[in-house]
Design a protein around this motif. Structure first.
Motif, PDB file in Angstrom:
ATOM      1  N   ALA A  29       0.842  -1.214   0.000  1.00  0.00           N
ATOM      2  CA  ALA A  29       0.000   0.000   0.000  1.00  0.00           C
ATOM      3  C   ALA A  29       0.869   1.253   0.000  1.00  0.00           C
ATOM      4  O   ALA A  29       0.636   2.195  -0.775  1.00  0.00           O
ATOM      5  CB  ALA A  29      -0.931  -0.009   1.208  1.00  0.00           C
ATOM      6  N   ILE A  30       1.882   1.258   0.838  1.00  0.00           N
ATOM      7  CA  ILE A  30       2.778   2.427   0.906  1.00  0.00           C
ATOM      8  C   ILE A  30       3.555   2.564  -0.408  1.00  0.00           C
ATOM      9  O   ILE A  30       3.674   3.657  -0.965  1.00  0.00           O
ATOM     10  CB  ILE A  30       3.738   2.313   2.108  1.00  0.00           C
ATOM     11  CG1 ILE A  30       2.965   2.455   3.416  1.00  0.00           C
ATOM     12  CG2 ILE A  30       4.837   3.376   2.027  1.00  0.00           C
ATOM     13  CD1 ILE A  30       3.797   2.197   4.661  1.00  0.00           C
ATOM     14  N   HIS A  32       2.781   1.542  -3.350  1.00  0.00           N
ATOM     15  CA  HIS A  32       1.901   1.966  -4.452  1.00  0.00           C
ATOM     16  C   HIS A  32       1.662   3.473  -4.387  1.00  0.00           C
ATOM     17  O   HIS A  32       1.736   4.166  -5.407  1.00  0.00           O
ATOM     18  CB  HIS A  32       0.573   1.218  -4.352  1.00  0.00           C
ATOM     19  CG  HIS A  32      -0.438   1.686  -5.341  1.00  0.00           C
ATOM     20  ND1 HIS A  32      -0.384   1.338  -6.674  1.00  0.00           N
ATOM     21  CD2 HIS A  32      -1.519   2.487  -5.201  1.00  0.00           C
ATOM     22  CE1 HIS A  32      -1.391   1.905  -7.313  1.00  0.00           C
ATOM     23  NE2 HIS A  32      -2.088   2.598  -6.438  1.00  0.00           N
ATOM     24  N   GLU A  33       1.389   3.976  -3.196  1.00  0.00           N
ATOM     25  CA  GLU A  33       1.073   5.396  -3.061  1.00  0.00           C
ATOM     26  C   GLU A  33       2.321   6.270  -3.250  1.00  0.00           C
ATOM     27  O   GLU A  33       2.263   7.324  -3.856  1.00  0.00           O
ATOM     28  CB  GLU A  33       0.462   5.652  -1.675  1.00  0.00           C
ATOM     29  CG  GLU A  33      -0.191   6.990  -1.534  1.00  0.00           C
ATOM     30  CD  GLU A  33      -1.324   7.209  -2.528  1.00  0.00           C
ATOM     31  OE1 GLU A  33      -2.053   6.251  -2.837  1.00  0.00           O
ATOM     32  OE2 GLU A  33      -1.462   8.343  -3.013  1.00  0.00           O
ATOM     33  N   ALA A  34       3.447   5.788  -2.702  1.00  0.00           N
ATOM     34  CA  ALA A  34       4.668   6.598  -2.741  1.00  0.00           C
ATOM     35  C   ALA A  34       5.418   6.465  -4.065  1.00  0.00           C
ATOM     36  O   ALA A  34       6.312   7.247  -4.353  1.00  0.00           O
ATOM     37  CB  ALA A  34       5.596   6.188  -1.599  1.00  0.00           C
ATOM     38  N   ARG A  35       5.054   5.464  -4.859  1.00  0.00           N
ATOM     39  CA  ARG A  35       5.737   5.136  -6.113  1.00  0.00           C
ATOM     40  C   ARG A  35       7.110   4.528  -5.868  1.00  0.00           C
ATOM     41  O   ARG A  35       7.506   3.591  -6.536  1.00  0.00           O
ATOM     42  CB  ARG A  35       5.856   6.368  -7.028  1.00  0.00           C
ATOM     43  CG  ARG A  35       4.497   6.918  -7.358  1.00  0.00           C
ATOM     44  CD  ARG A  35       4.499   7.843  -8.511  1.00  0.00           C
ATOM     45  NE  ARG A  35       3.107   8.042  -8.941  1.00  0.00           N
ATOM     46  CZ  ARG A  35       2.761   8.740  -9.955  1.00  0.00           C
ATOM     47  NH1 ARG A  35       3.670   9.319 -10.699  1.00  0.00           N
ATOM     48  NH2 ARG A  35       1.496   8.890 -10.284  1.00  0.00           N
TER      49      ARG A  35
ATOM     50  N   VAL B   5      -4.897   0.205   5.421  1.00  0.00           N
ATOM     51  CA  VAL B   5      -4.377   0.603   4.101  1.00  0.00           C
ATOM     52  C   VAL B   5      -4.681   2.070   3.843  1.00  0.00           C
ATOM     53  O   VAL B   5      -3.826   2.842   3.399  1.00  0.00           O
ATOM     54  CB  VAL B   5      -4.994  -0.292   2.994  1.00  0.00           C
ATOM     55  CG1 VAL B   5      -4.686   0.271   1.606  1.00  0.00           C
ATOM     56  CG2 VAL B   5      -4.466  -1.720   3.111  1.00  0.00           C
ATOM     57  N   LEU B   8      -2.427   4.290   5.979  1.00  0.00           N
ATOM     58  CA  LEU B   8      -1.045   4.319   5.483  1.00  0.00           C
ATOM     59  C   LEU B   8      -0.926   5.171   4.218  1.00  0.00           C
ATOM     60  O   LEU B   8      -0.001   5.982   4.092  1.00  0.00           O
ATOM     61  CB  LEU B   8      -0.560   2.892   5.187  1.00  0.00           C
ATOM     62  CG  LEU B   8      -0.253   2.026   6.412  1.00  0.00           C
ATOM     63  CD1 LEU B   8      -0.040   0.588   5.999  1.00  0.00           C
ATOM     64  CD2 LEU B   8       0.957   2.544   7.168  1.00  0.00           C
ATOM     65  N   THR B   9      -1.868   4.989   3.281  1.00  0.00           N
ATOM     66  CA  THR B   9      -1.783   5.774   2.043  1.00  0.00           C
ATOM     67  C   THR B   9      -2.018   7.264   2.335  1.00  0.00           C
ATOM     68  O   THR B   9      -1.388   8.121   1.739  1.00  0.00           O
ATOM     69  CB  THR B   9      -2.791   5.277   0.993  1.00  0.00           C
ATOM     70  OG1 THR B   9      -4.087   5.235   1.579  1.00  0.00           O
ATOM     71  CG2 THR B   9      -2.437   3.897   0.489  1.00  0.00           C
ATOM     72  N   VAL B  12       1.226   8.666   3.605  1.00  0.00           N
ATOM     73  CA  VAL B  12       2.183   8.868   2.500  1.00  0.00           C
ATOM     74  C   VAL B  12       1.834  10.148   1.736  1.00  0.00           C
ATOM     75  O   VAL B  12       2.711  10.962   1.437  1.00  0.00           O
ATOM     76  CB  VAL B  12       2.180   7.657   1.537  1.00  0.00           C
ATOM     77  CG1 VAL B  12       3.026   7.945   0.302  1.00  0.00           C
ATOM     78  CG2 VAL B  12       2.702   6.415   2.237  1.00  0.00           C
ATOM     79  N   ARG B  13       0.535  10.325   1.451  1.00  0.00           N
ATOM     80  CA  ARG B  13       0.118  11.536   0.716  1.00  0.00           C
ATOM     81  C   ARG B  13       0.500  12.790   1.486  1.00  0.00           C
ATOM     82  O   ARG B  13       0.995  13.752   0.907  1.00  0.00           O
ATOM     83  CB  ARG B  13      -1.395  11.516   0.495  1.00  0.00           C
ATOM     84  CG  ARG B  13      -1.809  10.556  -0.584  1.00  0.00           C
ATOM     85  CD  ARG B  13      -3.315  10.452  -0.649  1.00  0.00           C
ATOM     86  NE  ARG B  13      -3.684   9.290  -1.437  1.00  0.00           N
ATOM     87  CZ  ARG B  13      -4.899   8.780  -1.489  1.00  0.00           C
ATOM     88  NH1 ARG B  13      -5.887   9.337  -0.812  1.00  0.00           N
ATOM     89  NH2 ARG B  13      -5.150   7.727  -2.233  1.00  0.00           N
ATOM     90  N   GLN B  16       4.143  13.481   1.199  1.00  0.00           N
ATOM     91  CA  GLN B  16       4.622  13.888  -0.123  1.00  0.00           C
ATOM     92  C   GLN B  16       4.344  15.364  -0.411  1.00  0.00           C
ATOM     93  O   GLN B  16       4.963  15.944  -1.291  1.00  0.00           O
ATOM     94  CB  GLN B  16       3.932  13.051  -1.207  1.00  0.00           C
ATOM     95  CG  GLN B  16       4.430  11.616  -1.295  1.00  0.00           C
ATOM     96  CD  GLN B  16       3.624  10.814  -2.291  1.00  0.00           C
ATOM     97  OE1 GLN B  16       2.404  10.914  -2.354  1.00  0.00           O
ATOM     98  NE2 GLN B  16       4.308  10.019  -3.090  1.00  0.00           N
ATOM     99  N   VAL B  85      10.280   8.898   0.258  1.00  0.00           N
ATOM    100  CA  VAL B  85       9.161   8.519  -0.613  1.00  0.00           C
ATOM    101  C   VAL B  85       9.361   9.142  -1.991  1.00  0.00           C
ATOM    102  O   VAL B  85      10.171  10.047  -2.175  1.00  0.00           O
ATOM    103  CB  VAL B  85       7.798   8.990  -0.034  1.00  0.00           C
ATOM    104  CG1 VAL B  85       7.425   8.198   1.189  1.00  0.00           C
ATOM    105  CG2 VAL B  85       7.823  10.481   0.274  1.00  0.00           C
ATOM    106  N   GLY B  86       8.600   8.647  -2.961  1.00  0.00           N
ATOM    107  CA  GLY B  86       8.608   9.242  -4.297  1.00  0.00           C
ATOM    108  C   GLY B  86       7.701  10.457  -4.318  1.00  0.00           C
ATOM    109  O   GLY B  86       7.190  10.875  -3.274  1.00  0.00           O
ATOM    110  N   THR B  87       7.502  11.033  -5.478  1.00  0.00           N
ATOM    111  CA  THR B  87       6.664  12.229  -5.573  1.00  0.00           C
ATOM    112  C   THR B  87       5.806  12.190  -6.823  1.00  0.00           C
ATOM    113  O   THR B  87       6.137  11.508  -7.793  1.00  0.00           O
ATOM    114  CB  THR B  87       7.530  13.505  -5.546  1.00  0.00           C
ATOM    115  OG1 THR B  87       6.683  14.635  -5.679  1.00  0.00           O
ATOM    116  CG2 THR B  87       8.554  13.528  -6.655  1.00  0.00           C
ATOM    117  N   ARG B  88       4.711  12.945  -6.791  1.00  0.00           N
ATOM    118  CA  ARG B  88       3.791  12.990  -7.930  1.00  0.00           C
ATOM    119  C   ARG B  88       3.820  14.359  -8.600  1.00  0.00           C
ATOM    120  O   ARG B  88       2.884  14.710  -9.315  1.00  0.00           O
ATOM    121  CB  ARG B  88       2.363  12.729  -7.445  1.00  0.00           C
ATOM    122  CG  ARG B  88       2.167  11.384  -6.840  1.00  0.00           C
ATOM    123  CD  ARG B  88       0.799  11.263  -6.192  1.00  0.00           C
ATOM    124  NE  ARG B  88       0.653   9.957  -5.602  1.00  0.00           N
ATOM    125  CZ  ARG B  88       0.225   8.898  -6.265  1.00  0.00           C
ATOM    126  NH1 ARG B  88      -0.109   9.000  -7.523  1.00  0.00           N
ATOM    127  NH2 ARG B  88       0.148   7.736  -5.665  1.00  0.00           N
TER     128      ARG B  88
END
Lengths: 109, 221
Positions: A29-30, A32-35, B5, B8-9, B12-13, B16, B85-88
């Motif tokens: 889940a993490i 997927h969201e964080a890429r 889930v 957690l998401t 993360v958002r 970011q 973390v990655g970014t959008r």
């Protein structure tokens, strides 16, 4: 694992043990969201020891659901985790099955 | 398990996001635009009235937007990498770069076409035209790009802030016509100064948003 849930079977039948485990579902889940997510971030968010997290990452990597990339930033070693397309699909399928399961339980109550 | 889930998401958002950085950079770009606008504006007045052109918008904004969105993208990427973390942010930065192209294209088209073909034969313009004109000005396009950011980040608070911002710059503040400045009798000076207040209002709105999102950001881990 990647197919959409078949509503004729009970949704529990289709749950994938690799994905369904609580920590591994959290990792997916993490991720997927964080890429792209770093080992330390996963460890903190999931409140795990490094050793425990490593074991779960190994299971997911062996199943082809994540890629693990190790590198350095300056002198600091960092490990990055990325979901593979199979990992994205497995997560989506798991969530669909959980939703179907919840819907069935709510229907009967 | 599903609520885990979601939690957690959601975390993360939140980790970011750098909404306050984006709004601060855009507010700064708006403030720096004011002297450019004043410096490069031409005004010609005669007995029948005044004509003016805001050349500064054309000279300043395409480059400023490209720089601003590059700064925002780099800031997002660095912060996300530091957090692990990655970014959008990339689609937002690309949208921002596209708005710079739109401003350039609209300015060139207007400069080539309107002098010989004034819209509505030089008569009064309908309201929809005025709103459309405001939309293709930098401040309207900043709002459109912010909608993209809100969608990318699934950021409901930013979405509603942007809706309010767009209402402000499209319907409330006359960013294209200016606001009359009291006690200024010289028509040329009046035209020049009338463009300042709308830009200050837009910058203040962006800055207020930046401060609000900065205060509301999750605590540093």
């Amino acid at each position: 694992m990647t197919a959409s849930p078949d509503t004729s079977d009970h949704p529990v039948i289709g749950l994938d043990e690799v994905v369904h485990q609580r920590v591994r579902l959290g990792i997916l889940a993490i991720g997927h969201e964080a890429r792209r997510v770093e080992f330390g971030y996963l460890r903190d968010q999931l409140d795990l020891t490094a050793g425990n997290l490593s074991k779960h990452l190994s299971v997911l990597e062996a199943a082809g659901l994540i890629d693990i990339e190790k590198g350095y930033e300056g002198k600091r070693g960092r490990t990055w985790v990325t979901l593979t397309p199979a990992g994205d699909a497995a997560l989506a399928a798991e969530i669909s099955r959980l939703k179907v399961l919840i819907a069935r339980v709510e229907e009967k109550t | 398990m599903l609520s885990d889930v979601r939690a957690l998401t959601g975390q993360v958002r939140r980790d970011q996001r750098r909404t306050w950085v984006a709004l601060s950079v855009l507010a700064a770009a708006t403030l720096v635009a004011i002297p450019f606008d004043l410096l490069f504006m031409w005004v010609r007045c005669d007995d029948t009235g005044c004509m003016f052109g805001r050349q500064g918008l054309f000279y300043y904004w395409p480059a400023a937007l490209l720089i601003a969105y590059a700064v925002i993208a780099v800031s997002y990427i660095r912060a996300a990498r530091d957090r692990g973390v990655g970014t959008r942010v990339l689609p937002y930065a690309i949208t921002g770069a596209v708005t710079a192209v739109v401003i350039t294209a609209v300015s060139l088209a207007a400069a080539a076409w309107f002098p010989d073909n004034p819209p509505f034969d030089g008569g009064p313009m309908p309201y929809w035209w005025i709103v459309l004109d405001r939309l293709v000005l930098p401040w309207g396009l900043i709002g459109l790009a912010l909608l993209v950011l809100a969608r990318l980040e699934r950021h409901l608070a930013l979405f509603w802030f942007t809706v309010g911002y767009l209402v402000l710059v499209l319907l409330v503040v006359p960013t294209n016509e200016g606001i009359h400045v009291p006690f200024v009798t010289d028509p040329a000076l009046q035209l020049r100064l009338s463009t300042v207040l709308p830009q200050l209002i837009v910058a203040a709105a962006l800055l207020a948003g930046a401060i609000g999102f900065h205060r509301a950001r999750p605590g540093q881990r």
